[in-house]
Design a protein around this motif. Structure first.
Motif, mmCIF file in Angstrom:
data_model
loop_
_atom_site.group_PDB
_atom_site.id
_atom_site.type_symbol
_atom_site.label_atom_id
_atom_site.label_comp_id
_atom_site.label_asym_id
_atom_site.label_seq_id
_atom_site.Cartn_x
_atom_site.Cartn_y
_atom_site.Cartn_z
ATOM 1 N N VAL A 18 0.847 -1.194 0.000
ATOM 2 C CA VAL A 18 0.000 0.000 0.000
ATOM 3 C C VAL A 18 0.885 1.248 0.000
ATOM 4 C CG1 VAL A 18 -1.668 1.347 1.363
ATOM 5 C CG2 VAL A 18 -1.962 -1.127 1.102
ATOM 6 N N ASN A 19 1.895 1.273 0.853
ATOM 7 C CA ASN A 19 2.790 2.434 0.939
ATOM 8 C C ASN A 19 3.765 2.505 -0.229
ATOM 9 O OD1 ASN A 19 1.674 3.535 3.287
ATOM 10 N ND2 ASN A 19 2.823 2.097 4.541
ATOM 11 N N VAL A 20 4.252 1.356 -0.687
ATOM 12 C CA VAL A 20 5.139 1.349 -1.859
ATOM 13 C C VAL A 20 4.402 1.966 -3.040
ATOM 14 C CG1 VAL A 20 6.270 -0.150 -3.565
ATOM 15 C CG2 VAL A 20 6.554 -0.599 -1.119
ATOM 16 N N GLU A 21 3.166 1.569 -3.220
ATOM 17 C CA GLU A 21 2.373 2.076 -4.343
ATOM 18 C C GLU A 21 2.164 3.590 -4.235
ATOM 19 O OE1 GLU A 21 -1.739 1.125 -6.759
ATOM 20 O OE2 GLU A 21 -1.129 -0.188 -5.119
ATOM 21 N N LYS A 22 1.827 4.077 -3.044
ATOM 22 C CA LYS A 22 1.641 5.518 -2.852
ATOM 23 C C LYS A 22 2.928 6.279 -3.186
ATOM 24 C CE LYS A 22 -1.888 5.265 0.746
ATOM 25 N NZ LYS A 22 -2.152 5.482 2.177
ATOM 26 N N LEU A 23 4.045 5.784 -2.682
ATOM 27 C CA LEU A 23 5.320 6.454 -2.930
ATOM 28 C C LEU A 23 5.699 6.423 -4.406
ATOM 29 C CD1 LEU A 23 7.357 5.172 0.135
ATOM 30 C CD2 LEU A 23 6.711 7.539 -0.326
ATOM 31 N N ALA A 24 5.541 5.276 -5.040
ATOM 32 C CA ALA A 24 5.902 5.148 -6.455
ATOM 33 C C ALA A 24 5.041 6.061 -7.316
ATOM 34 C CB ALA A 24 5.763 3.694 -6.912
ATOM 35 N N LEU A 53 0.207 -1.345 -11.105
ATOM 36 C CA LEU A 53 1.171 -0.259 -10.924
ATOM 37 C C LEU A 53 2.175 -0.229 -12.074
ATOM 38 C CD1 LEU A 53 2.127 2.039 -9.021
ATOM 39 C CD2 LEU A 53 3.761 0.377 -8.091
ATOM 40 N N ILE A 54 2.666 -1.378 -12.480
ATOM 41 C CA ILE A 54 3.614 -1.458 -13.598
ATOM 42 C C ILE A 54 2.989 -0.869 -14.852
ATOM 43 C CG2 ILE A 54 4.746 -3.082 -15.173
ATOM 44 C CD1 ILE A 54 5.327 -4.838 -12.677
ATOM 45 N N SER A 55 1.746 -1.204 -15.110
ATOM 46 C CA SER A 55 1.041 -0.687 -16.284
ATOM 47 C C SER A 55 0.779 0.814 -16.163
ATOM 48 C CB SER A 55 -0.273 -1.442 -16.466
ATOM 49 O OG SER A 55 -1.010 -0.891 -17.516
ATOM 50 N N ASP A 56 0.253 1.243 -15.022
ATOM 51 C CA ASP A 56 -0.095 2.648 -14.826
ATOM 52 C C ASP A 56 1.112 3.574 -14.940
ATOM 53 O OD1 ASP A 56 -2.702 1.831 -14.396
ATOM 54 O OD2 ASP A 56 -2.718 2.325 -12.248
ATOM 55 N N PRO A 167 5.896 20.267 -11.761
ATOM 56 C CA PRO A 167 4.554 19.850 -11.362
ATOM 57 C C PRO A 167 3.855 20.926 -10.523
ATOM 58 C CG PRO A 167 6.212 18.739 -10.032
ATOM 59 C CD PRO A 167 6.936 19.526 -11.088
ATOM 60 N N ALA A 168 2.563 20.954 -10.616
ATOM 61 C CA ALA A 168 1.789 21.852 -9.788
ATOM 62 C C ALA A 168 1.916 21.411 -8.344
ATOM 63 C CB ALA A 168 0.323 21.821 -10.215
ATOM 64 N N VAL A 169 1.850 22.363 -7.434
ATOM 65 C CA VAL A 169 1.924 22.019 -6.013
ATOM 66 C C VAL A 169 0.699 21.188 -5.681
ATOM 67 C CG1 VAL A 169 1.962 22.931 -3.680
ATOM 68 C CG2 VAL A 169 3.207 24.103 -5.510
ATOM 69 N N LYS A 170 0.959 20.058 -5.042
ATOM 70 C CA LYS A 170 -0.136 19.162 -4.704
ATOM 71 C C LYS A 170 -0.335 19.150 -3.190
ATOM 72 C CE LYS A 170 0.466 15.980 -8.500
ATOM 73 N NZ LYS A 170 0.595 14.599 -8.877
ATOM 74 N N GLU A 171 -1.521 18.785 -2.815
ATOM 75 C CA GLU A 171 -1.807 18.615 -1.399
ATOM 76 C C GLU A 171 -0.972 17.461 -0.882
ATOM 77 O OE1 GLU A 171 -5.537 16.850 1.052
ATOM 78 O OE2 GLU A 171 -5.993 18.207 -0.596
ATOM 79 N N HIS A 172 -0.435 17.580 0.316
ATOM 80 C CA HIS A 172 0.370 16.511 0.902
ATOM 81 C C HIS A 172 -0.521 15.290 1.142
ATOM 82 C CE1 HIS A 172 3.285 14.441 3.345
ATOM 83 N NE2 HIS A 172 2.383 14.335 4.302
ATOM 84 N N VAL A 173 -0.059 14.144 0.676
ATOM 85 C CA VAL A 173 -0.798 12.901 0.872
ATOM 86 C C VAL A 173 -0.011 12.034 1.834
ATOM 87 C CG1 VAL A 173 -1.741 10.854 -0.227
ATOM 88 C CG2 VAL A 173 -1.702 13.030 -1.465
ATOM 89 N N PRO A 174 -0.506 11.822 3.045
ATOM 90 C CA PRO A 174 0.237 10.986 3.996
ATOM 91 C C PRO A 174 0.328 9.547 3.490
ATOM 92 C CG PRO A 174 -1.924 11.543 4.863
ATOM 93 C CD PRO A 174 -1.774 12.280 3.575
ATOM 94 N N ILE A 175 1.462 8.908 3.756
ATOM 95 C CA ILE A 175 1.652 7.534 3.268
ATOM 96 C C ILE A 175 1.338 6.500 4.328
ATOM 97 C CG2 ILE A 175 3.307 8.197 1.510
ATOM 98 C CD1 ILE A 175 5.490 7.131 3.419
ATOM 99 N N MET A 176 1.111 6.883 5.496
ATOM 100 C CA MET A 176 0.846 5.899 6.550
ATOM 101 C C MET A 176 -0.599 5.875 6.935
ATOM 102 S SD MET A 176 3.691 4.475 6.985
ATOM 103 C CE MET A 176 4.643 3.959 8.334
#
Length: 176
Positions: A18-24, A53-56, A167-176
């Motif tokens: 779940v976290n690897v995917e968010k970070l990638a 994820l590989i495809s996206d 990139p446009a500034v994005k809202e911070h997305v927590p990974i945990m």
């Protein structure tokens, strides 16, 4: 016994993924490089979320052999084939790793089977492999926008315009 250990291992994989995917995804959205490494025959490559994820992220799989990076048995010094794979959006990484296949029968007439004391050894990387991976990352950072996003067909196209590439500034997305 074994079944319970395997289920515990798979539960941990799912939690970590779940976290690897968010970070990638976050890294790739900013034009950054992503690399996922497992043994070539690892069941994780067939996992639906991994495949998505590989495809996206338009990751391409490099395949290489440990023996081409100097992986040898602690027991008898024979080369160990150890097939690895890396899914990446970094062209230099794919190119460097894909060029490291077993040199063939003349150079390596026999390979030691990965087993026993040698198994733990193959969890790590050889010094030549580490140097090649670092060199590939460094090469990619020379011009990350073109080398990573454009050459590998990343979904974001920048037309070599560094202003549009930011990139446009994005809202911070927590990974945990």
């Amino acid at each position: 016994g074994q079944e319970q250990r395997m289920e515990k291992h798979l539960k941990l994989f799912r939690e970590l993924w779940v976290n690897v995917e968010k970070l990638a995804r976050s890294c790739a959205s900013y034009g950054g490089g992503v690399a996922i490494e497992w043994p070539a025959n690892c069941d994780y490559w067939d996992n639906e979320k991994v495949q998505t994820l590989i495809s996206d992220l338009c990751l391409e799989k490099a395949r290489f052999h440990g023996c081409a990076f100097g992986l040898v048995s602690m027991v008898n010094g024979l080369p160990m084939l150890k097939p690895w794979a890396v899914a990446t959006n970094v062209p230099s990484m794919k190119e460097v790793l894909d060029n490291h296949k077993s040199p063939g029968y003349e150079a390596h007439p026999r390979h030691q089977v990965v087993q026993g004391k040698d198994t733990k050894l193959t969890e790590g990387y050889t010094t030549p492999m580490v140097k090649a991976i670092i060199a590939a990352w460094l090469q990619a950072t020379e011009d990350p926008i073109t080398k990573i996003t454009k050459k590998m067909g990343h979904p974001r196209e920048y037309n070599n315009d560094p202003v549009r590439a930011a990139p446009a500034v994005k809202e911070h997305v927590p990974i945990m």
